[in-house]
Design a protein around this motif. Structure first.
Motif, mmCIF file in Angstrom:
data_model
loop_
_atom_site.group_PDB
_atom_site.id
_atom_site.type_symbol
_atom_site.label_atom_id
_atom_site.label_comp_id
_atom_site.label_asym_id
_atom_site.label_seq_id
_atom_site.Cartn_x
_atom_site.Cartn_y
_atom_site.Cartn_z
ATOM 1 N N THR A 28 0.832 -1.210 0.000
ATOM 2 C CA THR A 28 0.000 0.000 0.000
ATOM 3 C C THR A 28 0.861 1.252 0.000
ATOM 4 O O THR A 28 0.596 2.205 -0.749
ATOM 5 N N LEU A 29 1.900 1.259 0.825
ATOM 6 C CA LEU A 29 2.803 2.413 0.878
ATOM 7 C C LEU A 29 3.519 2.607 -0.455
ATOM 8 O O LEU A 29 3.689 3.740 -0.925
ATOM 9 N N PHE A 30 3.923 1.493 -1.066
ATOM 10 C CA PHE A 30 4.599 1.588 -2.364
ATOM 11 C C PHE A 30 3.649 2.128 -3.430
ATOM 12 O O PHE A 30 4.020 2.971 -4.259
ATOM 13 N N GLY A 31 2.405 1.648 -3.393
ATOM 14 C CA GLY A 31 1.400 2.152 -4.332
ATOM 15 C C GLY A 31 1.142 3.629 -4.138
ATOM 16 O O GLY A 31 0.947 4.373 -5.109
ATOM 17 N N ASN A 32 1.162 4.080 -2.878
ATOM 18 C CA ASN A 32 0.956 5.502 -2.597
ATOM 19 C C ASN A 32 2.091 6.347 -3.155
ATOM 20 O O ASN A 32 1.870 7.460 -3.639
ATOM 21 N N THR A 71 -3.973 11.997 0.844
ATOM 22 C CA THR A 71 -3.709 10.584 0.565
ATOM 23 C C THR A 71 -3.464 9.811 1.857
ATOM 24 O O THR A 71 -3.939 8.681 2.026
ATOM 25 N N ALA A 72 -2.736 10.439 2.787
ATOM 26 C CA ALA A 72 -2.476 9.795 4.077
ATOM 27 C C ALA A 72 -3.773 9.624 4.869
ATOM 28 O O ALA A 72 -3.993 8.582 5.503
ATOM 29 N N PHE A 74 -6.727 9.355 3.521
ATOM 30 C CA PHE A 74 -7.486 8.322 2.820
ATOM 31 C C PHE A 74 -7.105 6.934 3.325
ATOM 32 O O PHE A 74 -7.972 6.084 3.574
ATOM 33 N N ASN A 75 -5.807 6.696 3.508
ATOM 34 C CA ASN A 75 -5.363 5.400 4.019
ATOM 35 C C ASN A 75 -5.871 5.170 5.441
ATOM 36 O O ASN A 75 -6.192 4.035 5.820
ATOM 37 N N PHE A 76 -5.943 6.243 6.220
ATOM 38 C CA PHE A 76 -6.439 6.128 7.591
ATOM 39 C C PHE A 76 -7.934 5.825 7.620
ATOM 40 O O PHE A 76 -8.408 5.016 8.417
ATOM 41 N N LEU A 77 -8.701 6.474 6.742
ATOM 42 C CA LEU A 77 -10.151 6.336 6.754
ATOM 43 C C LEU A 77 -10.668 5.126 5.977
ATOM 44 O O LEU A 77 -11.841 4.763 6.096
ATOM 45 N N GLU A 78 -9.799 4.520 5.193
ATOM 46 C CA GLU A 78 -10.246 3.476 4.267
ATOM 47 C C GLU A 78 -10.927 2.320 4.994
ATOM 48 O O GLU A 78 -10.427 1.777 5.977
ATOM 49 N N THR A 123 1.182 5.223 8.725
ATOM 50 C CA THR A 123 1.007 5.922 7.454
ATOM 51 C C THR A 123 0.918 7.430 7.629
ATOM 52 O O THR A 123 1.734 8.172 7.084
ATOM 53 N N PHE A 124 -0.061 7.878 8.420
ATOM 54 C CA PHE A 124 -0.263 9.324 8.511
ATOM 55 C C PHE A 124 0.883 10.030 9.242
ATOM 56 O O PHE A 124 1.405 11.034 8.747
#
Length: 270
Positions: A28-32, A71-72, A74-78, A123-124
């Motif tokens: 996921t981090l790489f995709g981001n 984007t960060a 988004f990863n938190f809320l996903e 992430t965030f």
């Protein structure tokens, strides 16, 4: 106390589950990183073609900081509530969830809490630190960070309720793939996660400001970056008020729709 222990247990289980899929987090981090690279070159080309360093009140670096943090968040809320519910209904597993000694909506929310905790710290927070280092402290540090956390919690509740308004549709259709794609597109577009709301036409932006989607991404980011008058209490209060109103409205609407939709469950002809 018993209720608190149950919720804590769900959070702990979510944390442990998230830590078991470390490779998924790395992917996921790489995709981001790839996504952010594309966003960088896209907006760099947009600003270069404009021939000015400020567009709609935002510089290129203002836009990049906004989108990187979005984007960060988004990863938190996903959440994958729509997909999970759809599979549970198709397999019949939904019945086991409904038999649990906890209301389904409450159980679903807290079962995701562990992944939110992991995402926030893995992430965030790292993204925030990197942005601070690269921009040499462009993000103000103060009470805005505390208000941002409060705003982010309400954004999480709003996002959950949006998910829970869409997910029960699969009780009627038995498939929500197309509906979920539309939902994700609408939320990301109208929330400012993909394009800052400052770039929207004035009339359209005025309409979007009254929708719940802005409360998911734009308001928390505006508070964190001290934009749009959020650096004063008079400017901050309406933003938090909008989020609080949508938390209440969507929670009520989500409960009503779920209570009606759950009566439509049919599993193996039952």
């Amino acid at each position: 106390m018993t209720s608190v222990k149950k919720l804590t247990a769900l959070t702990r289980a979510g944390v442990m589950e998230s830590l078991q899929f470390r490779l998924g987090t790395a992917v996921t981090l790489f995709g981001n990183l790839i996504y952010l690279a594309l966003v960088y070159f896209l907006w760099k080309a947009i600003y270069d073609s404009c021939g000015t360093s400020v567009v709609n009140g935002m510089t290129f670096y203002d836009t990049m900081i906004y989108l990187i943090l979005a984007t960060a968040i988004f990863n938190f809320l996903e959440m994958f509530i729509v997909w999970d519910m759809s599979r549970a209904i198709q397999s019949g597993e939904i019945i086991m969830h409904l038999l649990k000694p906890m209301r389904y909506r409450r159980y679903t929310f807290w079962s995701y809490s562990g992944s939110h905790v992991i995402s926030f710290f893995l992430t965030f927070i790292p993204t925030f630190i990197v942005v601070m280092l690269v921009t040499k402290g462009a993000i103000p540090i103060g009470l805005n960070c505390l208000y941002f956390v409060v705003s982010l919690v309400m954004a999480l509740i709003i996002n959950f309720n949006i998910e829970m308004l869409v997910a029960p549709i699969c009780l009627y259709t038995e498939s929500t793939w197309g509906i979920n794609i539309v939902k994700e597109t609408v939320v990301l577009l109208l929330s400012g996660a993909t394009i800052p709301l400052a770039f929207f036409p004035d009339n359209f932006r005025k309409v979007v400001e009254y929708l719940p989607f802005r409360a998911v991404y734009d308001i928390p980011l505006t508070i964190l970056l001290k934009k749009g008058g959020s650096d004063t209490f008079e400017g901050l209060l309406p933003m938090l008020g909008v989020q609080l109103i949508w938390c209440i409205v969507l929670t009520i609407a989500g409960n009503l729709f779920w209570n009606h939709a759950v009566k439509r469950i049919t599993v193996n002809g039952g």
